[in-house]
Design a protein around this motif. Structure first.
Motif, PDB file in Angstrom:
ATOM      1  N   ALA A  16     -15.217   8.313  -4.576  1.00 53.83           N
ATOM      2  CA  ALA A  16     -14.949   8.989  -5.847  1.00 53.83           C
ATOM      3  C   ALA A  16     -14.537   8.036  -6.956  1.00 53.83           C
ATOM      4  N   SER A  17     -14.456   6.745  -6.666  1.00 49.04           N
ATOM      5  CA  SER A  17     -13.968   5.820  -7.697  1.00 49.04           C
ATOM      6  C   SER A  17     -14.524   4.416  -7.489  1.00 49.04           C
ATOM      7  N   GLY A  18     -14.563   3.665  -8.559  1.00 45.47           N
ATOM      8  CA  GLY A  18     -14.821   2.227  -8.499  1.00 45.47           C
ATOM      9  C   GLY A  18     -16.100   1.831  -7.767  1.00 45.47           C
ATOM     10  N   ILE A  19     -15.956   0.936  -6.808  1.00 43.11           N
ATOM     11  CA  ILE A  19     -17.108   0.381  -6.093  1.00 43.11           C
ATOM     12  C   ILE A  19     -17.806   1.473  -5.266  1.00 43.11           C
ATOM     13  N   GLY A  20     -17.016   2.333  -4.607  1.00 42.33           N
ATOM     14  CA  GLY A  20     -17.599   3.409  -3.797  1.00 42.33           C
ATOM     15  C   GLY A  20     -18.423   4.354  -4.660  1.00 42.33           C
ATOM     16  N   ALA A  37     -16.707  10.831   0.167  1.00 40.32           N
ATOM     17  CA  ALA A  37     -15.535  11.171   0.979  1.00 40.32           C
ATOM     18  C   ALA A  37     -14.322  10.462   0.399  1.00 40.32           C
ATOM     19  N   ASP A  38     -13.310  11.235   0.044  1.00 40.09           N
ATOM     20  CA  ASP A  38     -12.176  10.612  -0.628  1.00 40.09           C
ATOM     21  C   ASP A  38     -10.913  11.424  -0.355  1.00 40.09           C
ATOM     22  N   ILE A  39      -9.781  10.762  -0.414  1.00 36.55           N
ATOM     23  CA  ILE A  39      -8.502  11.460  -0.238  1.00 36.55           C
ATOM     24  C   ILE A  39      -8.233  12.376  -1.437  1.00 36.55           C
ATOM     25  N   LEU A  63     -10.940  13.608   2.751  1.00 35.68           N
ATOM     26  CA  LEU A  63     -10.412  13.070   4.009  1.00 35.68           C
ATOM     27  C   LEU A  63      -9.429  11.957   3.705  1.00 35.68           C
ATOM     28  N   ASP A  64      -8.495  11.797   4.646  1.00 33.87           N
ATOM     29  CA  ASP A  64      -7.634  10.614   4.629  1.00 33.87           C
ATOM     30  C   ASP A  64      -8.135   9.741   5.770  1.00 33.87           C
ATOM     31  N   VAL A  65      -8.596   8.547   5.453  1.00 36.86           N
ATOM     32  CA  VAL A  65      -9.243   7.717   6.484  1.00 36.86           C
ATOM     33  C   VAL A  65      -8.288   7.280   7.596  1.00 36.86           C
ATOM     34  N   THR A  66      -7.003   7.500   7.407  1.00 33.29           N
ATOM     35  CA  THR A  66      -6.058   7.152   8.479  1.00 33.29           C
ATOM     36  C   THR A  66      -5.926   8.283   9.496  1.00 33.29           C
ATOM     37  N   ASN A  90     -17.407   1.708   3.982  1.00 32.13           N
ATOM     38  CA  ASN A  90     -15.948   1.879   3.982  1.00 32.13           C
ATOM     39  C   ASN A  90     -15.374   1.221   2.732  1.00 32.13           C
ATOM     40  N   SER A  91     -15.232   2.047   1.679  1.00 33.22           N
ATOM     41  CA  SER A  91     -14.718   1.503   0.422  1.00 33.22           C
ATOM     42  C   SER A  91     -13.316   2.024   0.102  1.00 33.22           C
ATOM     43  N   ALA A  92     -12.825   3.005   0.875  1.00 34.86           N
ATOM     44  CA  ALA A  92     -11.452   3.494   0.630  1.00 34.86           C
ATOM     45  C   ALA A  92     -10.502   2.322   0.811  1.00 34.86           C
ATOM     46  N   ALA A 162       0.648  -7.292   2.150  1.00 40.36           N
ATOM     47  CA  ALA A 162      -0.136  -6.707   3.245  1.00 40.36           C
ATOM     48  C   ALA A 162      -1.625  -6.679   2.930  1.00 40.36           C
ATOM     49  N   TYR A 163      -1.974  -6.888   1.684  1.00 44.94           N
ATOM     50  CA  TYR A 163      -3.381  -6.726   1.301  1.00 44.94           C
ATOM     51  C   TYR A 163      -4.264  -7.787   1.952  1.00 44.94           C
ATOM     52  N   ASN A 164      -3.866  -9.053   1.810  1.00 47.14           N
ATOM     53  CA  ASN A 164      -4.709 -10.107   2.384  1.00 47.14           C
ATOM     54  C   ASN A 164      -4.850  -9.977   3.904  1.00 47.14           C
ATOM     55  N   SER A 166      -4.699  -7.306   5.614  1.00 50.23           N
ATOM     56  CA  SER A 166      -5.543  -6.138   5.921  1.00 50.23           C
ATOM     57  C   SER A 166      -7.013  -6.486   5.740  1.00 50.23           C
ATOM     58  N   LYS A 167      -7.327  -7.254   4.711  1.00 47.04           N
ATOM     59  CA  LYS A 167      -8.733  -7.576   4.426  1.00 47.04           C
ATOM     60  C   LYS A 167      -9.247  -8.679   5.358  1.00 47.04           C
ATOM     61  N   GLY A 168      -8.361  -9.595   5.760  1.00 41.06           N
ATOM     62  CA  GLY A 168      -8.742 -10.566   6.786  1.00 41.06           C
ATOM     63  C   GLY A 168      -9.045  -9.850   8.094  1.00 41.06           C
ATOM     64  N   PRO A 193     -15.761  -9.002  -2.293  1.00 38.26           N
ATOM     65  CA  PRO A 193     -15.828  -9.162  -3.747  1.00 38.26           C
ATOM     66  C   PRO A 193     -14.663  -9.965  -4.315  1.00 38.26           C
ATOM     67  N   GLY A 194     -14.941 -10.608  -5.451  1.00 38.01           N
ATOM     68  CA  GLY A 194     -13.871 -11.099  -6.308  1.00 38.01           C
ATOM     69  C   GLY A 194     -13.324  -9.911  -7.094  1.00 38.01           C
ATOM     70  N   PHE A 195     -12.603 -10.198  -8.158  1.00 43.31           N
ATOM     71  CA  PHE A 195     -11.984  -9.098  -8.919  1.00 43.31           C
ATOM     72  C   PHE A 195     -13.046  -8.320  -9.705  1.00 43.31           C
ATOM     73  N   ALA A 196     -13.021  -7.007  -9.501  1.00 43.62           N
ATOM     74  CA  ALA A 196     -13.942  -6.136 -10.232  1.00 43.62           C
ATOM     75  C   ALA A 196     -13.131  -5.178 -11.103  1.00 43.62           C
ATOM     76  N   GLU A 197     -13.723  -4.771 -12.202  1.00 41.13           N
ATOM     77  CA  GLU A 197     -13.021  -3.847 -13.104  1.00 41.13           C
ATOM     78  C   GLU A 197     -13.154  -2.424 -12.607  1.00 41.13           C
ATOM     79  N   THR A 198     -12.119  -1.946 -11.939  1.00 50.20           N
ATOM     80  CA  THR A 198     -12.081  -0.571 -11.423  1.00 50.20           C
ATOM     81  C   THR A 198     -10.647  -0.065 -11.601  1.00 50.20           C
ATOM     82  N   PRO A 199     -10.413   1.223 -11.339  1.00 48.63           N
ATOM     83  CA  PRO A 199      -9.030   1.718 -11.408  1.00 48.63           C
ATOM     84  C   PRO A 199      -8.079   0.936 -10.493  1.00 48.63           C
ATOM     85  N   PHE A 200      -8.638   0.404  -9.420  1.00 48.14           N
ATOM     86  CA  PHE A 200      -7.895  -0.374  -8.433  1.00 48.14           C
ATOM     87  C   PHE A 200      -7.200  -1.594  -9.051  1.00 48.14           C
ATOM     88  N   THR A 201      -7.854  -2.234  -9.992  1.00 49.87           N
ATOM     89  CA  THR A 201      -7.317  -3.469 -10.564  1.00 49.87           C
ATOM     90  C   THR A 201      -6.716  -3.254 -11.955  1.00 49.87           C
TER      91      THR A 201
HETATM   92  N1  LIG Z   1     -11.783  -3.833  -7.378  1.00 46.15           N
HETATM   93  C1  LIG Z   1     -11.671  -5.054  -6.881  1.00 46.15           C
HETATM   94  O1  LIG Z   1     -11.404  -6.035  -7.593  1.00 46.15           O
HETATM   95  C2  LIG Z   1     -11.877  -5.283  -5.402  1.00 46.15           C
HETATM   96  C3  LIG Z   1     -12.037  -6.614  -4.979  1.00 46.15           C
HETATM   97  C4  LIG Z   1     -12.238  -6.850  -3.621  1.00 46.15           C
HETATM   98  C5  LIG Z   1     -12.264  -5.804  -2.722  1.00 46.15           C
HETATM   99  N2  LIG Z   1     -12.082  -4.526  -3.173  1.00 46.15           N
HETATM  100  C6  LIG Z   1     -12.104  -3.469  -2.175  1.00 46.15           C
HETATM  101  O2  LIG Z   1     -13.116  -2.566  -2.502  1.00 46.15           O
HETATM  102  C7  LIG Z   1     -12.737  -1.244  -2.111  1.00 46.15           C
HETATM  103  C8  LIG Z   1     -12.892  -0.309  -3.286  1.00 46.15           C
HETATM  104  O3  LIG Z   1     -12.088  -0.773  -4.347  1.00 46.15           O
HETATM  105  P1  LIG Z   1     -12.179  -0.103  -5.795  1.00 46.15           P
HETATM  106  O4  LIG Z   1     -11.864  -1.169  -6.748  1.00 46.15           O
HETATM  107  O5  LIG Z   1     -13.414   0.673  -5.918  1.00 46.15           O
HETATM  108  O6  LIG Z   1     -10.922   0.886  -5.699  1.00 46.15           O
HETATM  109  P2  LIG Z   1     -10.658   2.320  -6.393  1.00 46.15           P
HETATM  110  O7  LIG Z   1      -9.173   2.472  -6.383  1.00 46.15           O
HETATM  111  O8  LIG Z   1     -11.389   2.436  -7.666  1.00 46.15           O
HETATM  112  O9  LIG Z   1     -11.283   3.321  -5.319  1.00 46.15           O
HETATM  113  C9  LIG Z   1     -10.710   3.475  -4.053  1.00 46.15           C
HETATM  114  C10 LIG Z   1     -10.883   4.914  -3.625  1.00 46.15           C
HETATM  115  O10 LIG Z   1     -10.324   5.038  -2.307  1.00 46.15           O
HETATM  116  C11 LIG Z   1      -9.668   6.285  -2.235  1.00 46.15           C
HETATM  117  N3  LIG Z   1      -8.671   6.249  -1.161  1.00 46.15           N
HETATM  118  C12 LIG Z   1      -7.474   5.613  -1.155  1.00 46.15           C
HETATM  119  N4  LIG Z   1      -6.832   5.859  -0.014  1.00 46.15           N
HETATM  120  C13 LIG Z   1      -7.627   6.647   0.735  1.00 46.15           C
HETATM  121  C14 LIG Z   1      -7.507   7.231   2.017  1.00 46.15           C
HETATM  122  N5  LIG Z   1      -6.402   7.074   2.769  1.00 46.15           N
HETATM  123  N6  LIG Z   1      -8.526   8.001   2.482  1.00 46.15           N
HETATM  124  C15 LIG Z   1      -9.647   8.198   1.726  1.00 46.15           C
HETATM  125  N7  LIG Z   1      -9.797   7.677   0.496  1.00 46.15           N
HETATM  126  C16 LIG Z   1      -8.802   6.906   0.000  1.00 46.15           C
HETATM  127  C17 LIG Z   1      -9.042   6.472  -3.613  1.00 46.15           C
HETATM  128  O11 LIG Z   1      -8.710   7.834  -3.864  1.00 46.15           O
HETATM  129  C18 LIG Z   1     -10.145   5.930  -4.513  1.00 46.15           C
HETATM  130  O12 LIG Z   1     -11.032   6.957  -4.930  1.00 46.15           O
HETATM  131  C19 LIG Z   1     -11.309  -1.346  -1.593  1.00 46.15           C
HETATM  132  O13 LIG Z   1     -11.338  -1.394  -0.192  1.00 46.15           O
HETATM  133  C20 LIG Z   1     -10.821  -2.665  -2.150  1.00 46.15           C
HETATM  134  O14 LIG Z   1      -9.857  -3.248  -1.324  1.00 46.15           O
HETATM  135  C21 LIG Z   1     -11.896  -4.245  -4.494  1.00 46.15           C
END
Ligand SMILES: NC(=O)c1ccc[n+]([C@@H]2O[C@H](COP(=O)([O-])OP(=O)(O)OC[C@H]3O[C@@H](n4cnc5c(N)ncnc54)[C@H](O)[C@@H]3O)[C@@H](O)[C@H]2O)c1
Length: 258
Positions: A16-20, A37-39, A63-66, A90-92, A162-164, A166-168, A193-201
């Motif tokens: 529902a957001s960003g890269i996904g 699929a999104d929380i 869904l909550d992926v956990t 798996n982009s959550a 915890a982020y690094n 988790s991603k490692g 990915p490197g840094f992307a412009e999404t709500p995440f960053t």
């Molecule tokens: N944006 C970046 O710079 C960047 C860089 C490297 C890696 N990533 C990775 O790419 C992925 C997507 O990042 P993004 O920037 O699109 O983020 P985003 O915040 O825009 O989107 C993440 C989505 O995951 C959903 N989410 C969060 N917790 C959840 C859960 N428990 N169950 C289901 N859905 C859940 C959120 O509601 C949100 O819609 C992430 O795994 C992130 O770690 C992002």
């Protein structure tokens, strides 16, 4: 409409957001049926409605992926509507710009980040294997990060503790799973990915001093757009990458090349 993913059923967590979300639209434009699929249920339904309005067959699920039970329910709904899943993205992910190790609640936050980013990836993969195998194979694309490859000094962001890790973990989980699943014709790869412009960053990129420092770390001189990451996911998801498994594809504007 291109046919790179014709006949495929793509289940995208965090869709529902960003890269996904960018992957959802791009994969749909290339012929896949899309499960968003999104929380965040409202956001998942909004995105799938937008996809349907633009002529892409889509289902939105919460869904909550956990939570294993949430994943099983979401997969059942998918299978009822579209049959077996052939692509799992798996982009959550979570990365609160939060706590350094001194923060009182850091253990709780550590657990949640590891749970969502690493355990969530494990749980969706675990649940998808059987249907992919019965369907003759599939492709799994996990979102790791440059932060799964190299360290990031916590002074840059008040702590990525915890982020690094988790991603490692996602990176090595991907490689291990790829080796195990290759005989079943299931390919497993990750995008880093490197840094992307999404709500995440946003918390980082809204800080003008910090964003300048971050841009300077990318030789290409800017941050990525989500679609630039999604195009690489499209390659890994499609049959064009039929001999690619267990790899981590860096999409980082040169960040880790230095
Ligand atoms: N944006 C970046 O710079 C960047 C860089 C490297 C890696 N990533 C990775 O790419 C992925 C997507 O990042 P993004 O920037 O699109 O983020 P985003 O915040 O825009 O989107 C993440 C989505 O995951 C959903 N989410 C969060 N917790 C959840 C859960 N428990 N169950 C289901 N859905 C859940 C959120 O509601 C949100 O819609 C992430 O795994 C992130 O770690 C992002």
């Amino acid at each position: 409409m291109s046919e790179r993913l014709k006949g495929k059923v793509a289940f995208i967590t965090g869709g529902a957001s960003g890269i996904g979300e960018a992957a959802a639209f791009l994969f749909g434009e290339h012929g896949a049926k899309i499960i968003v699929a999104d929380i965040d249920e409202d956001a998942a339904l909004r995105t799938s409605n937008e996809l349907n309005s633009s002529g892409i067959d889509s289902l939105g699920v919460q869904l909550d992926v956990t939570r294993d039970v949430d994943i099983k329910n979401a997969f059942s709904r998918t299978n009822e509507k579209y049959g077996p899943i052939s692509i799992l993205v798996n982009s959550a992910g979570l990365n609160p710009r939060l706590p350094s190790l001194e923060n009182k609640s850091s253990e709780e936050i550590w657990d949640r980040i590891i749970d969502v980013n690493l355990k969530g990836t494990y749980l969706t993969c675990k649940n998808v294997v059987q249907q992919m195998e019965e369907n003759g194979g599939g492709s799994i694309v996990n979102l790791s990060s440059i932060m799964g490859e190299v360290a990031y000094h916590s002074s840059m962001s008040n702590g990525f503790s915890a982020y690094n890790p988790s991603k490692g973990g996602v990176l090595l989980f991907t490689k291990n799973l790829a080796v195990d699943l290759a005989p079943k014709k299931i390919r497993v790869n990750c995008l880093n990915p490197g840094f992307a412009e999404t709500p995440f960053t946003e918390a980082l990129t809204s800080d003008t001093e910090l964003v300048k420092k971050i841009i300077d770390l990318h030789p290409i001189g800017r941050l990525a757009q989500p679609k630039e990451i999604a195009y690489c996911a499209l390659f890994l998801a499609s049959d064009e990458s039929s001999f690619v498994t267990g790899t981590s594809l860096l999409v980082d504007g040169g960040y880790t090349a230095q």
